[in-house]
Design a protein around this motif. Structure first.
Motif, PDB file in Angstrom:
ATOM      1  N   ARG A 139       0.792  -1.230   0.000  1.00 34.13           N
ATOM      2  CA  ARG A 139       0.000   0.000   0.000  1.00 34.13           C
ATOM      3  C   ARG A 139       0.823   1.278   0.000  1.00 34.13           C
ATOM      4  O   ARG A 139       0.401   2.315   0.515  1.00 34.13           O
ATOM      5  CB  ARG A 139      -0.969   0.015   1.172  1.00 34.13           C
ATOM      6  CG  ARG A 139      -1.941  -1.123   1.115  1.00 34.13           C
ATOM      7  CD  ARG A 139      -2.942  -1.033   2.227  1.00 34.13           C
ATOM      8  NE  ARG A 139      -3.649  -2.289   2.297  1.00 34.13           N
ATOM      9  CZ  ARG A 139      -4.039  -2.854   3.396  1.00 34.13           C
ATOM     10  NH1 ARG A 139      -3.823  -2.284   4.550  1.00 34.13           N
ATOM     11  NH2 ARG A 139      -4.691  -3.993   3.371  1.00 34.13           N
ATOM     12  N   ARG A 140       2.026   1.213  -0.539  1.00 39.42           N
ATOM     13  CA  ARG A 140       2.896   2.394  -0.635  1.00 39.42           C
ATOM     14  C   ARG A 140       3.427   2.475  -2.050  1.00 39.42           C
ATOM     15  O   ARG A 140       3.596   1.458  -2.724  1.00 39.42           O
ATOM     16  CB  ARG A 140       4.100   2.259   0.316  1.00 39.42           C
ATOM     17  CG  ARG A 140       3.808   2.000   1.771  1.00 39.42           C
ATOM     18  CD  ARG A 140       3.411   3.211   2.596  1.00 39.42           C
ATOM     19  NE  ARG A 140       4.277   4.335   2.543  1.00 39.42           N
ATOM     20  CZ  ARG A 140       5.210   4.635   3.430  1.00 39.42           C
ATOM     21  NH1 ARG A 140       5.446   3.833   4.432  1.00 39.42           N
ATOM     22  NH2 ARG A 140       5.909   5.735   3.314  1.00 39.42           N
ATOM     23  N   LEU A 141       3.724   3.675  -2.498  1.00 36.74           N
ATOM     24  CA  LEU A 141       4.397   3.826  -3.785  1.00 36.74           C
ATOM     25  C   LEU A 141       5.826   3.318  -3.633  1.00 36.74           C
ATOM     26  O   LEU A 141       6.395   3.356  -2.534  1.00 36.74           O
ATOM     27  CB  LEU A 141       4.400   5.298  -4.210  1.00 36.74           C
ATOM     28  CG  LEU A 141       3.043   5.877  -4.612  1.00 36.74           C
ATOM     29  CD1 LEU A 141       3.163   7.368  -4.866  1.00 36.74           C
ATOM     30  CD2 LEU A 141       2.494   5.163  -5.832  1.00 36.74           C
ATOM     31  N   PRO A 142       6.429   2.859  -4.718  1.00 38.65           N
ATOM     32  CA  PRO A 142       7.818   2.400  -4.625  1.00 38.65           C
ATOM     33  C   PRO A 142       8.737   3.531  -4.157  1.00 38.65           C
ATOM     34  O   PRO A 142       8.490   4.704  -4.432  1.00 38.65           O
ATOM     35  CB  PRO A 142       8.156   1.997  -6.061  1.00 38.65           C
ATOM     36  CG  PRO A 142       6.845   1.730  -6.699  1.00 38.65           C
ATOM     37  CD  PRO A 142       5.879   2.677  -6.052  1.00 38.65           C
ATOM     38  N   LEU A 143       9.776   3.153  -3.474  1.00 34.60           N
ATOM     39  CA  LEU A 143      10.788   4.094  -3.018  1.00 34.60           C
ATOM     40  C   LEU A 143      12.083   3.764  -3.752  1.00 34.60           C
ATOM     41  O   LEU A 143      12.637   2.676  -3.585  1.00 34.60           O
ATOM     42  CB  LEU A 143      10.990   3.980  -1.504  1.00 34.60           C
ATOM     43  CG  LEU A 143      12.130   4.798  -0.910  1.00 34.60           C
ATOM     44  CD1 LEU A 143      11.865   6.297  -1.092  1.00 34.60           C
ATOM     45  CD2 LEU A 143      12.304   4.452   0.567  1.00 34.60           C
ATOM     46  N   HIS A 144      12.536   4.689  -4.604  1.00 34.32           N
ATOM     47  CA  HIS A 144      13.797   4.502  -5.325  1.00 34.32           C
ATOM     48  C   HIS A 144      14.891   5.181  -4.518  1.00 34.32           C
ATOM     49  O   HIS A 144      14.851   6.393  -4.291  1.00 34.32           O
ATOM     50  CB  HIS A 144      13.705   5.119  -6.727  1.00 34.32           C
ATOM     51  CG  HIS A 144      14.980   5.050  -7.481  1.00 34.32           C
ATOM     52  ND1 HIS A 144      15.315   5.955  -8.452  1.00 34.32           N
ATOM     53  CD2 HIS A 144      16.020   4.184  -7.427  1.00 34.32           C
ATOM     54  CE1 HIS A 144      16.490   5.658  -8.955  1.00 34.32           C
ATOM     55  NE2 HIS A 144      16.937   4.583  -8.339  1.00 34.32           N
ATOM     56  N   ILE A 145      15.862   4.386  -4.093  1.00 32.64           N
ATOM     57  CA  ILE A 145      16.971   4.912  -3.309  1.00 32.64           C
ATOM     58  C   ILE A 145      18.215   4.895  -4.186  1.00 32.64           C
ATOM     59  O   ILE A 145      18.751   3.830  -4.500  1.00 32.64           O
ATOM     60  CB  ILE A 145      17.207   4.074  -2.035  1.00 32.64           C
ATOM     61  CG1 ILE A 145      15.923   4.007  -1.215  1.00 32.64           C
ATOM     62  CG2 ILE A 145      18.347   4.672  -1.217  1.00 32.64           C
ATOM     63  CD1 ILE A 145      15.972   3.000  -0.094  1.00 32.64           C
ATOM     64  N   GLU A 146      18.638   6.078  -4.605  1.00 33.80           N
ATOM     65  CA  GLU A 146      19.855   6.191  -5.412  1.00 33.80           C
ATOM     66  C   GLU A 146      21.052   5.976  -4.500  1.00 33.80           C
ATOM     67  O   GLU A 146      21.065   6.433  -3.354  1.00 33.80           O
ATOM     68  CB  GLU A 146      19.918   7.557  -6.082  1.00 33.80           C
ATOM     69  CG  GLU A 146      18.808   7.778  -7.082  1.00 33.80           C
ATOM     70  CD  GLU A 146      18.877   9.133  -7.757  1.00 33.80           C
ATOM     71  OE1 GLU A 146      19.780   9.940  -7.436  1.00 33.80           O
ATOM     72  OE2 GLU A 146      18.027   9.395  -8.612  1.00 33.80           O
ATOM     73  N   ALA A 147      22.060   5.274  -5.027  1.00 36.03           N
ATOM     74  CA  ALA A 147      23.275   4.981  -4.271  1.00 36.03           C
ATOM     75  C   ALA A 147      22.947   4.337  -2.927  1.00 36.03           C
ATOM     76  O   ALA A 147      23.493   4.715  -1.891  1.00 36.03           O
ATOM     77  CB  ALA A 147      24.133   6.231  -4.111  1.00 36.03           C
ATOM     78  N   ALA A 148      22.069   3.357  -2.955  1.00 41.23           N
ATOM     79  CA  ALA A 148      21.658   2.660  -1.736  1.00 41.23           C
ATOM     80  C   ALA A 148      22.793   1.822  -1.157  1.00 41.23           C
ATOM     81  O   ALA A 148      22.835   1.577   0.052  1.00 41.23           O
ATOM     82  CB  ALA A 148      20.459   1.770  -2.028  1.00 41.23           C
ATOM     83  N   PHE A 149      23.691   1.392  -2.017  1.00 39.78           N
ATOM     84  CA  PHE A 149      24.838   0.616  -1.565  1.00 39.78           C
ATOM     85  C   PHE A 149      26.025   0.919  -2.465  1.00 39.78           C
ATOM     86  O   PHE A 149      25.874   1.281  -3.614  1.00 39.78           O
ATOM     87  CB  PHE A 149      24.541  -0.898  -1.532  1.00 39.78           C
ATOM     88  CG  PHE A 149      24.005  -1.443  -2.821  1.00 39.78           C
ATOM     89  CD1 PHE A 149      24.857  -1.982  -3.771  1.00 39.78           C
ATOM     90  CD2 PHE A 149      22.639  -1.432  -3.088  1.00 39.78           C
ATOM     91  CE1 PHE A 149      24.359  -2.483  -4.963  1.00 39.78           C
ATOM     92  CE2 PHE A 149      22.131  -1.932  -4.263  1.00 39.78           C
ATOM     93  CZ  PHE A 149      22.991  -2.461  -5.211  1.00 39.78           C
ATOM     94  N   GLU A 150      27.197   0.799  -1.875  1.00 37.66           N
ATOM     95  CA  GLU A 150      28.430   1.078  -2.600  1.00 37.66           C
ATOM     96  C   GLU A 150      28.781  -0.102  -3.500  1.00 37.66           C
ATOM     97  O   GLU A 150      28.677  -1.253  -3.089  1.00 37.66           O
ATOM     98  CB  GLU A 150      29.569   1.322  -1.597  1.00 37.66           C
ATOM     99  CG  GLU A 150      30.871   1.678  -2.256  1.00 37.66           C
ATOM    100  CD  GLU A 150      31.988   1.869  -1.233  1.00 37.66           C
ATOM    101  OE1 GLU A 150      33.137   2.003  -1.687  1.00 37.66           O
ATOM    102  OE2 GLU A 150      31.728   1.868  -0.025  1.00 37.66           O
ATOM    103  N   LEU A 151      29.201   0.228  -4.700  1.00 40.93           N
ATOM    104  CA  LEU A 151      29.682  -0.806  -5.631  1.00 40.93           C
ATOM    105  C   LEU A 151      31.205  -0.760  -5.658  1.00 40.93           C
ATOM    106  O   LEU A 151      31.791   0.306  -5.877  1.00 40.93           O
ATOM    107  CB  LEU A 151      29.159  -0.545  -7.038  1.00 40.93           C
ATOM    108  CG  LEU A 151      27.695  -0.841  -7.298  1.00 40.93           C
ATOM    109  CD1 LEU A 151      27.317  -0.412  -8.699  1.00 40.93           C
ATOM    110  CD2 LEU A 151      27.400  -2.315  -7.119  1.00 40.93           C
ATOM    111  N   ARG A 152      31.820  -1.884  -5.421  1.00 40.19           N
ATOM    112  CA  ARG A 152      33.290  -1.973  -5.515  1.00 40.19           C
ATOM    113  C   ARG A 152      33.610  -2.891  -6.682  1.00 40.19           C
ATOM    114  O   ARG A 152      33.731  -4.106  -6.512  1.00 40.19           O
ATOM    115  CB  ARG A 152      33.857  -2.526  -4.214  1.00 40.19           C
ATOM    116  CG  ARG A 152      33.603  -1.614  -3.050  1.00 40.19           C
ATOM    117  CD  ARG A 152      34.205  -2.178  -1.773  1.00 40.19           C
ATOM    118  NE  ARG A 152      33.420  -1.682  -0.651  1.00 40.19           N
ATOM    119  CZ  ARG A 152      32.826  -2.427   0.242  1.00 40.19           C
ATOM    120  NH1 ARG A 152      32.942  -3.732   0.209  1.00 40.19           N
ATOM    121  NH2 ARG A 152      32.130  -1.895   1.217  1.00 40.19           N
ATOM    122  N   ILE A 153      33.692  -2.283  -7.853  1.00 45.94           N
ATOM    123  CA  ILE A 153      33.953  -3.041  -9.076  1.00 45.94           C
ATOM    124  C   ILE A 153      35.313  -2.649  -9.605  1.00 45.94           C
ATOM    125  O   ILE A 153      35.629  -1.480  -9.738  1.00 45.94           O
ATOM    126  CB  ILE A 153      32.873  -2.757 -10.144  1.00 45.94           C
ATOM    127  CG1 ILE A 153      31.491  -3.066  -9.587  1.00 45.94           C
ATOM    128  CG2 ILE A 153      33.135  -3.544 -11.401  1.00 45.94           C
ATOM    129  CD1 ILE A 153      30.357  -2.625 -10.465  1.00 45.94           C
TER     130      ILE A 153
END
Length: 126
Positions: free
Chosen positions: A111-125
């Motif tokens: 019952r909630r709109l989606p929540l887009h979290i930019e940079a939610a986690f660090e990428l170590r590539i």
């Protein structure tokens, strides 16, 4: 009454697909272009790979009853699996290496709109 484990697995799988479709539509409405969906390699999976402008985001979609529950399942082990898959995806799409790379999440709660979290986690590539 107990639920058949194979039936429960199937229901979970289908719910995951619905959540990913919802997240895909949500991101597309915000100007993201979908580059890949359910990208799998040995040892990792990315739910969505999207691009907007100079940014390529590797997106983990989590659907749970609450947003807090969804955020709690973005573990270090999950991040490493996404990184492994992202490294392979980048090796097959070398044009993207010049982009800003980001690890995003889309959280879907009842019952909630989606929540887009930019940079939610660090990428170590690399």
């Amino acid at each position: 009454m107990r639920t058949d484990p194979s039936r429960r697995r199937q229901q979970t799988y289908l719910a995951g697909h619905r959540a990913e479709r919802f997240a895909l539509i949500w991101l597309a409405l915000r100007g993201y272009r979908i580059l890949a969906r359910r990208y799998q390699v040995h040892g990792g999976e990315i739910d969505l790979v999207v691009r907007r402008g100079a940014t390529v985001a590797f997106v983990e979609v989590k659907a749970r009853p609450t947003r807090d529950e969804a955020l709690q399942v973005l573990t270090e082990a999950k991040r490493r699996r996404i990184e492994r898959a992202a490294a392979v995806w980048l090796s097959r799409n070398p044009w993207a290496s010049a982009s800003v790379l980001r690890g995003d999440a889309v959280v879907i709660a009842s019952r909630r709109l989606p929540l887009h979290i930019e940079a939610a986690f660090e990428l170590r590539i690399g």
